[in-house]
Design an enzyme around this catalytic site. Structure first.
Site, PDB file in Angstrom:
ATOM      1  N   HIS A 149       0.838  -1.206   0.000  1.00  0.00           N
ATOM      2  CA  HIS A 149       0.000   0.000   0.000  1.00  0.00           C
ATOM      3  C   HIS A 149       0.872   1.255   0.000  1.00  0.00           C
ATOM      4  O   HIS A 149       2.056   1.205   0.340  1.00  0.00           O
ATOM      5  CB  HIS A 149      -0.905   0.035   1.241  1.00  0.00           C
ATOM      6  CG  HIS A 149      -2.099  -0.869   1.139  1.00  0.00           C
ATOM      7  ND1 HIS A 149      -2.046  -2.199   1.479  1.00  0.00           N
ATOM      8  CD2 HIS A 149      -3.363  -0.642   0.717  1.00  0.00           C
ATOM      9  CE1 HIS A 149      -3.235  -2.758   1.287  1.00  0.00           C
ATOM     10  NE2 HIS A 149      -4.056  -1.834   0.808  1.00  0.00           N
ATOM     11  N   LYS A 153      -0.583   4.906   4.460  1.00  0.00           N
ATOM     12  CA  LYS A 153      -1.465   3.954   5.168  1.00  0.00           C
ATOM     13  C   LYS A 153      -0.975   3.766   6.603  1.00  0.00           C
ATOM     14  O   LYS A 153       0.222   3.581   6.840  1.00  0.00           O
ATOM     15  CB  LYS A 153      -1.515   2.606   4.425  1.00  0.00           C
ATOM     16  CG  LYS A 153      -2.493   1.634   5.068  1.00  0.00           C
ATOM     17  CD  LYS A 153      -2.843   0.474   4.159  1.00  0.00           C
ATOM     18  CE  LYS A 153      -3.767  -0.526   4.835  1.00  0.00           C
ATOM     19  NZ  LYS A 153      -5.070   0.060   5.212  1.00  0.00           N
TER      20      LYS A 153
HETATM   21  P1  NAD Z   1      -7.418   9.764   4.609  1.00  0.00           P
HETATM   22  O1  NAD Z   1      -6.466  10.077   5.728  1.00  0.00           O
HETATM   23  O2  NAD Z   1      -7.110  10.258   3.239  1.00  0.00           O
HETATM   24  O3  NAD Z   1      -8.883  10.314   4.998  1.00  0.00           O
HETATM   25  C1  NAD Z   1      -9.476  10.206   6.262  1.00  0.00           C
HETATM   26  C2  NAD Z   1     -10.456  11.364   6.431  1.00  0.00           C
HETATM   27  O4  NAD Z   1     -11.214  11.183   7.631  1.00  0.00           O
HETATM   28  C3  NAD Z   1      -9.795  12.738   6.533  1.00  0.00           C
HETATM   29  O5  NAD Z   1     -10.432  13.605   5.613  1.00  0.00           O
HETATM   30  C4  NAD Z   1     -10.085  13.158   7.972  1.00  0.00           C
HETATM   31  O6  NAD Z   1     -10.209  14.581   8.104  1.00  0.00           O
HETATM   32  C5  NAD Z   1     -11.416  12.456   8.183  1.00  0.00           C
HETATM   33  N1  NAD Z   1     -11.808  12.341   9.608  1.00  0.00           N
HETATM   34  C6  NAD Z   1     -11.021  12.052  10.676  1.00  0.00           C
HETATM   35  N2  NAD Z   1     -11.763  12.101  11.801  1.00  0.00           N
HETATM   36  C7  NAD Z   1     -13.031  12.405  11.442  1.00  0.00           C
HETATM   37  C8  NAD Z   1     -14.256  12.602  12.157  1.00  0.00           C
HETATM   38  N3  NAD Z   1     -14.306  12.499  13.497  1.00  0.00           N
HETATM   39  N4  NAD Z   1     -15.382  12.897  11.461  1.00  0.00           N
HETATM   40  C9  NAD Z   1     -15.356  13.023  10.124  1.00  0.00           C
HETATM   41  N5  NAD Z   1     -14.225  12.881   9.388  1.00  0.00           N
HETATM   42  C10 NAD Z   1     -13.073  12.557  10.048  1.00  0.00           C
HETATM   43  O7  NAD Z   1      -7.579   8.178   4.615  1.00  0.00           O
HETATM   44  P2  NAD Z   1      -8.098   7.223   3.428  1.00  0.00           P
HETATM   45  O8  NAD Z   1      -6.938   6.783   2.603  1.00  0.00           O
HETATM   46  O9  NAD Z   1      -9.290   7.849   2.788  1.00  0.00           O
HETATM   47  O10 NAD Z   1      -8.531   5.933   4.274  1.00  0.00           O
HETATM   48  C11 NAD Z   1      -9.497   6.032   5.312  1.00  0.00           C
HETATM   49  C12 NAD Z   1      -9.753   4.631   5.881  1.00  0.00           C
HETATM   50  O11 NAD Z   1     -10.386   3.811   4.879  1.00  0.00           O
HETATM   51  C13 NAD Z   1      -8.488   3.863   6.284  1.00  0.00           C
HETATM   52  O12 NAD Z   1      -8.769   3.126   7.466  1.00  0.00           O
HETATM   53  C14 NAD Z   1      -8.232   2.923   5.108  1.00  0.00           C
HETATM   54  O13 NAD Z   1      -7.500   1.768   5.461  1.00  0.00           O
HETATM   55  C15 NAD Z   1      -9.662   2.591   4.752  1.00  0.00           C
HETATM   56  N6  NAD Z   1      -9.881   2.079   3.370  1.00  0.00           N
HETATM   57  C16 NAD Z   1     -10.814   1.104   3.240  1.00  0.00           C
HETATM   58  C17 NAD Z   1     -11.125   0.619   1.984  1.00  0.00           C
HETATM   59  C18 NAD Z   1     -12.221  -0.411   1.856  1.00  0.00           C
HETATM   60  O14 NAD Z   1     -12.537  -0.860   0.714  1.00  0.00           O
HETATM   61  N7  NAD Z   1     -12.850  -0.807   2.965  1.00  0.00           N
HETATM   62  C19 NAD Z   1     -10.476   1.115   0.840  1.00  0.00           C
HETATM   63  C20 NAD Z   1      -9.529   2.120   1.008  1.00  0.00           C
HETATM   64  C21 NAD Z   1      -9.242   2.606   2.290  1.00  0.00           C
END
Ligand code: NAD
Length: 264
Positions: A149, A153
């Protein structure tokens, strides 16, 4: 009627992808975009007529379901508020602790929720394939998973690698937590039969790659998935959002949403 969706973290990588994926989908309307206090994108126009806000409760009230790709701490906090509103949810955040899972279980007692470490069709299909391979090959063939990744991450191994590991363990008829090996360092000795190894690689902007390899005597099988766009996860999450509204309370996975056979 279109499902009204509240998106958390609209400035994040996945939040943005979810909003982009909703454009042009008649079964989805984005009704709220909530970010954490102090997030740089607060006040930004997300789509015409919709601004990113920090107040969670009104955003949830205005929506049929919320989509959460944030952080474990946020997922837990939001689930506690959502529980008081019986609000359906789609949870994609990975790296959840037992306490975070307990908050989701409490929400699932009063509302339907879909929780998946990976929303892509390909990975959910792959889970069945690796389980089938592990069942057919047995522990004579050593099973190893490698996941790669992007450098930002936070959690390791990836939630998807853990799902693949559990699917292999189910195929072997073993308990994943008893046979997993997430790191090797130093004099670890010969590989025990039935061990399931997971190696995590981090670098650059890789969206997500997983390979399960089964090493047999003089041959090997590799089953791989490579994501080349976050749009696949976003599309899956929106499909789950439209699916979950109106379902009985409970915790569902992406196999249920896709109509694939449940994991053993
Ligand atoms: P990122 O850091 O780009 O985005 C996270 C966002 O969450 C940020 O905009 C942050 O400001 C926001 N946030 C934090 N606390 C918050 C709150 N209390 N209320 C509202 N918003 C809040 O991260 P990302 O790359 O988008 O990944 C996010 C998560 O999704 C990770 O855990 C990642 O592993 C997971 N993910 C899952 C899948 C899937 O298919 N399930 C796919 C990709 C990523």
């Amino acid at each position: 009627m279109a499902a009204r969706v509240c998106v958390l973290g609209p400035s994040g990588r996945m939040g943005r992808a979810v909003i982009d994926a909703a454009a042009g989908r008649s079964e989805i309307t984005i009704t709220a975009a909530i970010d954490r206090d102090g997030a740089p994108g607060l006040g930004n126009v997300i789509i015409p007529g919709l601004v990113a806000q920090a107040e969670l409760r009104p955003g949830l009230v205005a929506s049929d379901v919320y989509v959460d790709f944030t952080t474990p701490a946020s997922t837990r906090l939001v689930a506690e508020v959502a529980r008081s509103l019986n609000k359906p949810a789609v949870i994609g955040t990975t790296g959840l602790s037992a306490e975070d899972d307990a908050a989701l279980a409490a929400l699932a007692a009063v509302a339907p929720i879909v929780v998946a470490a990976n929303f892509s069709l390909g990975v959910n299909l792959l889970l069945g394939l690796v389980q089938q391979a592990a069942r057919a090959l047995g522990t004579e063939w050593d099973a190893e998973i490698v996941e790669t990744h992007h450098r930002a991450k936070r959690d390791a191994p990836s939630g998807t690698a853990l799902m693949i590991g559990r699917a292999i363990a189910a195929g072997h008829g073993s308990d994943y937590d008893a046979v997993k090996r997430h790191t090797r360092d130093g004099d670890v000795g010969p590989r025990p039969r039935g061990e399931i190894g997971v190696s995590s690689v981090r670098g650059g902007d890789v969206i997500g790659e997983h390979t399960a390899t089964f090493y047999g005597p003089a041959e090997r099988i590799e089953i791989s998935h490579r994501a080349s766009s976050r749009a696949i996860f976003a599309a899956g999450a929106l499909r789950a959002a439209a699916w979950v509204v109106g379902k009985p309370p409970g915790r569902y996975d992406m196999l249920a949403v896709l109509g694939l056979p449940p994991a053993a």
